[in-house]
Design a protein around this motif. Structure first.
Motif, PDB file in Angstrom:
ATOM      1  N   LEU A  65      14.127   0.421   5.433  1.00 33.88           N
ATOM      2  CA  LEU A  65      12.885   0.215   4.692  1.00 33.88           C
ATOM      3  C   LEU A  65      12.015   1.461   4.833  1.00 33.88           C
ATOM      4  O   LEU A  65      11.854   1.981   5.934  1.00 33.88           O
ATOM      5  CB  LEU A  65      12.133  -0.996   5.262  1.00 33.88           C
ATOM      6  N   ILE A  66      11.472   1.899   3.706  1.00 34.64           N
ATOM      7  CA  ILE A  66      10.460   2.951   3.740  1.00 34.64           C
ATOM      8  C   ILE A  66       9.134   2.260   4.051  1.00 34.64           C
ATOM      9  O   ILE A  66       8.704   1.381   3.298  1.00 34.64           O
ATOM     10  CB  ILE A  66      10.361   3.699   2.393  1.00 34.64           C
ATOM     11  N   LEU A  67       8.514   2.619   5.151  1.00 32.21           N
ATOM     12  CA  LEU A  67       7.217   2.033   5.504  1.00 32.21           C
ATOM     13  C   LEU A  67       6.100   2.716   4.721  1.00 32.21           C
ATOM     14  O   LEU A  67       6.343   3.625   3.945  1.00 32.21           O
ATOM     15  CB  LEU A  67       6.961   2.186   7.007  1.00 32.21           C
ATOM     16  N   GLY A  68       4.867   2.238   4.975  1.00 28.64           N
ATOM     17  CA  GLY A  68       3.702   2.858   4.337  1.00 28.64           C
ATOM     18  C   GLY A  68       3.136   1.966   3.263  1.00 28.64           C
ATOM     19  O   GLY A  68       3.793   1.654   2.273  1.00 28.64           O
ATOM     20  N   HIS A  69       1.875   1.521   3.458  1.00 29.69           N
ATOM     21  CA  HIS A  69       1.257   0.583   2.514  1.00 29.69           C
ATOM     22  C   HIS A  69      -0.203   0.922   2.260  1.00 29.69           C
ATOM     23  O   HIS A  69      -0.972   0.067   1.828  1.00 29.69           O
ATOM     24  CB  HIS A  69       1.380  -0.866   3.061  1.00 29.69           C
ATOM     25  N   GLU A  70      -0.579   2.177   2.541  1.00 27.65           N
ATOM     26  CA  GLU A  70      -1.988   2.577   2.400  1.00 27.65           C
ATOM     27  C   GLU A  70      -2.043   3.886   1.615  1.00 27.65           C
ATOM     28  O   GLU A  70      -2.358   4.934   2.165  1.00 27.65           O
ATOM     29  CB  GLU A  70      -2.597   2.737   3.806  1.00 27.65           C
ATOM     30  N   PRO A  71      -1.689   3.864   0.300  1.00 32.22           N
ATOM     31  CA  PRO A  71      -1.483   5.104  -0.423  1.00 32.22           C
ATOM     32  C   PRO A  71      -2.532   5.463  -1.483  1.00 32.22           C
ATOM     33  O   PRO A  71      -3.171   4.580  -2.086  1.00 32.22           O
ATOM     34  CB  PRO A  71      -0.152   4.859  -1.137  1.00 32.22           C
ATOM     35  N   SER A  72      -2.637   6.756  -1.673  1.00 27.50           N
ATOM     36  CA  SER A  72      -3.372   7.279  -2.829  1.00 27.50           C
ATOM     37  C   SER A  72      -2.481   8.346  -3.461  1.00 27.50           C
ATOM     38  O   SER A  72      -1.576   8.872  -2.811  1.00 27.50           O
ATOM     39  CB  SER A  72      -4.693   7.905  -2.380  1.00 27.50           C
ATOM     40  N   GLY A  73      -2.727   8.650  -4.719  1.00 27.98           N
ATOM     41  CA  GLY A  73      -1.876   9.644  -5.359  1.00 27.98           C
ATOM     42  C   GLY A  73      -2.290   9.927  -6.783  1.00 27.98           C
ATOM     43  O   GLY A  73      -3.441   9.687  -7.173  1.00 27.98           O
ATOM     44  N   VAL A  74      -1.338  10.420  -7.542  1.00 23.94           N
ATOM     45  CA  VAL A  74      -1.566  10.788  -8.939  1.00 23.94           C
ATOM     46  C   VAL A  74      -0.477  10.131  -9.778  1.00 23.94           C
ATOM     47  O   VAL A  74       0.693  10.153  -9.401  1.00 23.94           O
ATOM     48  CB  VAL A  74      -1.503  12.330  -9.096  1.00 23.94           C
ATOM     49  N   VAL A  75      -0.887   9.549 -10.898  1.00 19.84           N
ATOM     50  CA  VAL A  75       0.104   8.924 -11.773  1.00 19.84           C
ATOM     51  C   VAL A  75       1.075   9.996 -12.248  1.00 19.84           C
ATOM     52  O   VAL A  75       0.672  11.016 -12.821  1.00 19.84           O
ATOM     53  CB  VAL A  75      -0.565   8.216 -12.964  1.00 19.84           C
ATOM     54  N   GLU A  76       2.347   9.757 -12.015  1.00 13.70           N
ATOM     55  CA  GLU A  76       3.399  10.707 -12.383  1.00 13.70           C
ATOM     56  C   GLU A  76       4.072  10.295 -13.680  1.00 13.70           C
ATOM     57  O   GLU A  76       4.399  11.121 -14.520  1.00 13.70           O
ATOM     58  CB  GLU A  76       4.436  10.733 -11.254  1.00 13.70           C
ATOM     59  N   GLU A  77       4.271   9.001 -13.809  1.00 11.65           N
ATOM     60  CA  GLU A  77       4.983   8.471 -14.968  1.00 11.65           C
ATOM     61  C   GLU A  77       4.380   7.105 -15.290  1.00 11.65           C
ATOM     62  O   GLU A  77       4.009   6.361 -14.370  1.00 11.65           O
ATOM     63  CB  GLU A  77       6.461   8.308 -14.590  1.00 11.65           C
ATOM     64  N   ALA A  78       4.238   6.792 -16.566  1.00 14.73           N
ATOM     65  CA  ALA A  78       3.611   5.519 -16.945  1.00 14.73           C
ATOM     66  C   ALA A  78       4.379   4.878 -18.090  1.00 14.73           C
ATOM     67  O   ALA A  78       4.815   5.573 -19.018  1.00 14.73           O
ATOM     68  CB  ALA A  78       2.155   5.753 -17.343  1.00 14.73           C
ATOM     69  N   GLY A  79       4.515   3.550 -18.025  1.00 10.71           N
ATOM     70  CA  GLY A  79       5.170   2.810 -19.094  1.00 10.71           C
ATOM     71  C   GLY A  79       4.318   2.828 -20.361  1.00 10.71           C
ATOM     72  O   GLY A  79       3.124   3.163 -20.339  1.00 10.71           O
ATOM     73  N   GLU A  80       4.938   2.424 -21.465  1.00 12.97           N
ATOM     74  CA  GLU A  80       4.246   2.557 -22.756  1.00 12.97           C
ATOM     75  C   GLU A  80       3.023   1.653 -22.894  1.00 12.97           C
ATOM     76  O   GLU A  80       2.142   1.917 -23.708  1.00 12.97           O
ATOM     77  CB  GLU A  80       5.232   2.276 -23.904  1.00 12.97           C
ATOM     78  N   ALA A  81       2.932   0.604 -22.095  1.00 13.56           N
ATOM     79  CA  ALA A  81       1.776  -0.291 -22.185  1.00 13.56           C
ATOM     80  C   ALA A  81       0.675   0.076 -21.189  1.00 13.56           C
ATOM     81  O   ALA A  81      -0.369  -0.581 -21.148  1.00 13.56           O
ATOM     82  CB  ALA A  81       2.210  -1.744 -21.940  1.00 13.56           C
ATOM     83  N   VAL A  82       0.889   1.108 -20.404  1.00 19.33           N
ATOM     84  CA  VAL A  82      -0.141   1.531 -19.445  1.00 19.33           C
ATOM     85  C   VAL A  82      -1.262   2.204 -20.229  1.00 19.33           C
ATOM     86  O   VAL A  82      -1.020   3.090 -21.051  1.00 19.33           O
ATOM     87  CB  VAL A  82       0.453   2.504 -18.394  1.00 19.33           C
ATOM     88  N   PRO A  83      -2.491   1.785 -19.992  1.00 22.27           N
ATOM     89  CA  PRO A  83      -3.592   2.317 -20.815  1.00 22.27           C
ATOM     90  C   PRO A  83      -3.848   3.805 -20.589  1.00 22.27           C
ATOM     91  O   PRO A  83      -3.457   4.390 -19.578  1.00 22.27           O
ATOM     92  CB  PRO A  83      -4.807   1.481 -20.376  1.00 22.27           C
TER      93      PRO A  83
END
Lengths: 362, 132
Positions: A65-83
């Protein structure tokens, strides 16, 4: 399409350091999904519980398991319904507490963290955020973070800050401006609570810990006022100090980020009538003996807090943008992915002030 | 020769087996307290104390009557619960959380930190019963 890979810290065996290796990178597959390039990922005590194998008894976890549940970041890829306002390139806070496998009465009423089938990254079978990229199953779990300074440090808002904010909000009904609130346990979450109780509730705060170093760190980072107080419970009579500071009346709320047998038994009697005891710490799941007579005679309340909702996180992000919560000072170590194992072990040994974050630099 | 649970022979063999279990030794680093495992019966309770210290079993003590015995940690449960845990049908910490095993003395927050050690104790116990 050739498979994309990413580096991630993978826990393969309990009590062994996570192994940093290349694993398949996530991709968007559905219209509402997103992939976030991680910028900051906080190291939390819950990661210690998972690493030690404790969490198997309460969470649906499977190694590796990859741990880590407190993240921030930059949208890299978005589905077509993502605003459009979450298009690739948008800085975001990830509401990991909201990742849920079903829509139920809790998620529909905005209490995402109480979902009956949680799929929290790094705390379930879903891979976590000690990785270069994180798959986000629905864009509703992304909070835009434009205007939030130091995006890596802002990762702390998604768990430590959010949990403290939920605790403070739970106490709000019992606390008027100028009332005293006690915060027991001055780790990363407690430091947020000290700030938020002052700023959001306009309360005066009493911070309690048994570590001189943590008390000194709190004094340095929180910006306490003249009527606030820090108590070293290892050296002082904490009850006398609290009752003295409150003129014998007691506090209107206790926010307990330790949650072991001793803390509730010691601090609940210091609540003013109709005050509220908010338990956040997972020190002992059975809890201490609850003095029900104290509860009844003063009509006091005991409430539990588990993380926070995505709407809470959106509110907290606004407070952060307005400069009303200092998350940057709570970061005491910025580490590389390769240092996650060592960071978890340091936290396990009680050697960490504030919070550590994995920082991914471009 | 078959080993019964609970029995003095079981306690002795379990202590030996733990000292051969390298995973237990690593997982139990930091643990320094004897544990009384009490098997509750309709009329009386039997049990045994394992003197566990930093990954080593330093000795055992069999108790024909464990009703009033003391140790730093006391875990008590009916026979069928112990057998479920040893066989792997029940996770030891889940059994504790569900109060199928009662932690009559000791700190849960401390014992929870040693979940992996607890799992290794159950594996060693199972090995003792299977191999006789």
């Amino acid at each position: 399409m050739p498979e994309r890979v990413m580096r991630a810290a993978v826990l393969k065996e309990y009590l062994s350091p996570p192994v940093v290796e290349e694993v398949p990178a996530p991709r968007v597959e559905g219209p509402h999904e997103a992939v976030v390039r991680i910028v900051g990922s906080g190291v939390c005590h819950t990661d210690v519980h998972v690493w030690r194998g404790e969490a198997e008894a309460v969470l649906d976890i499977q190694l590796p398991l990859i741990l880590g549940h407190e993240p921030s970041g930059v949208v890299e890829e978005a589905g077509e319904a993502v605003p459009e306002w979450l298009k690739p390139g948008t800085p975001v806070l990830v509401c990991a507490s909201g990742f849920c496998g079903v829509e139920d009465e809790y998620t529909l009423s905005g209490r995402h963290q109480l979902c009956s089938k949680p799929e929290w990254p790094g705390l379930s079978r879903r891979q976590g955020a000690f990785a270069e990229f994180l798959h986000v199953p629905h864009y509703k779990y992304l909070i835009p973070a434009e205007g939030v300074e130091d995006l890596a440090a802002a990762s702390l808002l998604t768990d430590a800050g959010l949990t403290a904010y939920n605790a403070v909000k739970k106490a709000a009904a019992s606390v008027r401006p100028g009332d005293y609130v006690a915060v027991v346990g001055l780790g990363g979450v407690g430091l947020f609570a000290l700030q938020l109780a002052r700023r959001v509730l306009a309360a005066r705060v009493i911070g309690v810990d048994i570590s001189e170093e943590k008390l000194e760190f709190a004094a340095k980072t929180v910006g306490l006022g003249g009527e606030d107080l820090l108590v070293d419970a290892s050296k002082e009579d904490a009850e006398a100090a609290i009752m003295g500071q409150t003129g014998g009346r007691g506090v209107r709320a206790v926010l307990d980020f330790v949650g072991v047998e001793q803390t509730l038994e010691k601090y609940l009697p210091l609540l003013d009538k109709t005050g509220v005891y908010v338990i956040v710490g997972l020190g002992s799941p059975f809890g201490p003996q609850i003095p029900s007579l104290d509860l009844i005679l003063g009509e006091r309340s005991v409430l539990g807090v588990l993380w926070g909702s995505c709407s809470d996180l959106a509110e907290l992000a606004m407070l952060a943008k307005a400069g009303m919560v200092d998350y940057k000072s709570i970061v005491t170590r910025r580490i590389r992915l390769e240092e996650v194992g060592e960071a978890i072990e340091r936290l396990d040994r009680g050697e960490v002030l504030g919070r550590q974050i994995v920082e991914f630099k471009p | 020769m078959a080993v019964d649970f609970p029995s003095e022979e079981f306690a002795r063999r379990l202590c030996e087996e733990l000292n051969k279990n390298e995973r237990y030794r690593r997982a139990a680093r930091g643990w320094r307290w004897p544990i009384l495992f009490r098997v509750e019966g309709p009329q009386a309770s039997v049990g045994f104390i394992l003197d566990l210290h930093e990954g080593e079993c330093r000795g055992y003590k069999w108790l024909e009557d464990a009703s009033h015995a003391q140790a730093d940690y006391i875990l008590a449960a009916p026979l069928e619960v112990w057998l479920d845990v040893i066989s792997g049908k029940a996770h030891p910490m889940k059994a504790l959380l569900a109060r199928r095993i009662k932690l009559e003395k000791g700190s849960y927050s401390t014992i929870a930190r040693y979940t992996i050690a607890a799992l290794e104790i159950t594996k060693s116990a199972k090995k003792v019963l299977e191999e006789g």
